[in-house]
Design a protein around this motif. Structure first.
Motif, PDB file in Angstrom:
ATOM      1  N   THR A  33       8.312  81.506   0.606  1.00  0.00           N
ATOM      2  CA  THR A  33       8.444  81.889  -0.867  1.00  0.00           C
ATOM      3  C   THR A  33       8.312  80.736  -1.755  1.00  0.00           C
ATOM      4  OG1 THR A  33      10.415  82.928  -2.376  1.00  0.00           O
ATOM      5  CG2 THR A  33      11.016  81.460  -0.806  1.00  0.00           C
ATOM      6  N   SER A  34       8.010  81.280  -3.120  1.00  0.00           N
ATOM      7  CA  SER A  34       7.903  80.466  -4.348  1.00  0.00           C
ATOM      8  C   SER A  34       8.563  81.069  -5.341  1.00  0.00           C
ATOM      9  CB  SER A  34       6.411  80.192  -4.781  1.00  0.00           C
ATOM     10  OG  SER A  34       5.767  81.440  -4.964  1.00  0.00           O
ATOM     11  N   ALA A  35       9.616  82.021  -4.988  1.00  0.00           N
ATOM     12  CA  ALA A  35      10.174  82.643  -6.016  1.00  0.00           C
ATOM     13  C   ALA A  35      11.438  81.915  -6.575  1.00  0.00           C
ATOM     14  CB  ALA A  35      10.774  84.144  -5.282  1.00  0.00           C
ATOM     15  N   SER A  36      11.701  82.657  -7.739  1.00  0.00           N
ATOM     16  CA  SER A  36      13.001  81.732  -8.660  1.00  0.00           C
ATOM     17  C   SER A  36      14.189  82.053  -7.844  1.00  0.00           C
ATOM     18  CB  SER A  36      12.979  82.472  -9.916  1.00  0.00           C
ATOM     19  OG  SER A  36      13.396  83.847  -9.989  1.00  0.00           O
ATOM     20  N   LEU A  37      15.174  81.572  -8.308  1.00  0.00           N
ATOM     21  CA  LEU A  37      16.649  81.758  -7.866  1.00  0.00           C
ATOM     22  C   LEU A  37      17.157  82.954  -8.156  1.00  0.00           C
ATOM     23  CD1 LEU A  37      18.806  80.222  -6.251  1.00  0.00           C
ATOM     24  CD2 LEU A  37      19.843  79.375  -8.506  1.00  0.00           C
TER      25      LEU A  37
END
Length: 294
Positions: A33-37
């Motif tokens: 993943t490269s998603a935000s918190l």
């Protein structure tokens, strides 16, 4: 979920779940993943609630920033792996890198590169899951939720506990989100309509209207159609792409569930598309769409 969106991450502080030691089966989710918190936390929390005890997350981009990883690493059962030079060198020596089934995806951009990266990460996650004493492993993206419909209670643990011992892999067909507004901020709470997978439709209905519905494109409005899978952690396992698992010594015995599914919140915001474009350097041409997307 709505509280998390409006009040930051305070809702998720002080999580308290049953002790992992006596819980069976032990379920592990792995993902890249490269998603935000704000995307990862509710995703983690939901899967903790339905019975997942262990997460192996390969992070990069936004997800690898210290402000994100410091929170994730504080959550019990979450293991973070950074995309370092050492990791890449280790994966360059991996067994599946030298195998023909994956070679058609090598040295290509964007989604192809992601597919290879996911497969290599899954190969490492199998080893980690075995060392952690996990019974099941599932590869999942952070825009996907497991929907354990059909279980005696709304629990993935209950669902897998009822699977016969001779089954090696359980297939969850995917339902793709149908976005009804252009101002979605929190997909998990604001998106509620999904296109049912054809595996869960009456075949006479599906094929009776197939030509009119697909208009020559069998994957219309689908980013994928083959679902995701949970596999028993055992010797000689390997990934078989991002959606399946395999075994070097046997053909896995698999079943497909009649109600349980993956809810795939695909491209719920316009920024989901533009970020993919920006990450891959894709131009708005037919040639680049073929080059960048599988």
């Amino acid at each position: 979920g709505r509280s998390a969106s409006s009040h930051g991450i305070s809702l998720y502080r002080g999580w308290s779940f049953d002790s992992d030691t006596a819980i069976t089966p032990k379920i592990c989710i792995t993902g890249s993943t490269s998603a935000s918190l704000h995307q990862i936390l509710p995703w983690l929390y939901y899967h903790k609630v339905i019975g997942v005890s262990h997460f192996i997350l390969f992070v990069e981009g936004e997800a690898a920033k210290p402000a994100v990883t410091s929170v994730l690493e504080s959550i019990r059962g979450v293991k973070i792996i950074y995309r370092t030079k050492e990791l890449k060198e280790q994966q360059d020596r991996s067994r599946i890198w030298n195998e023909t089934w994956l070679s058609g995806f090598f040295y290509k951009p964007c989604n192809y590169e992601l597919f290879v990266k996911q497969s290599l990460n899954m190969e490492m996650a199998i080893v980690m899951a075995r060392e952690a004493g996990m019974d099941w492993i599932i590869h999942l993206d952070t825009d996907e939720l497991i929907h354990p419909a059909g279980a005696r209670e709304y629990s993935l643990r209950r669902l897998l506990l009822d699977v016969p011992d001779n089954v090696d892999m359980v297939i969850f067909p995917n339902y793709e989100s149908s976005v009804e507004r252009d101002d979605i901020k929190d997909p998990f709470t604001e998106v509620s309509m999904f296109k049912k997978n054809y595996d869960h439709l009456p075949k006479d209905t599906y094929f009776g209207l197939y030509k009119e519905a697909t208009r020559g494109n069998p994957n219309y409005f689908l980013t994928y159609g083959n679902g995701k899978s949970a596999a028993r952690v055992q010797e000689h396992m390997r990934p078989n792409g991002a959606h399946r698992w395999h075994n070097y010594m046997k053909s896995p015995n698999e079943i497909k569930l009649e109600e349980a599914a993956i809810l795939h919140y695909t491209y719920t915001k316009f920024s989901d598309l533009t970020s993919r474009r920006d990450r891959c350097g894709c131009k708005p041409t037919k040639e680049d769409v073929k080059r960048c997307f599988i």
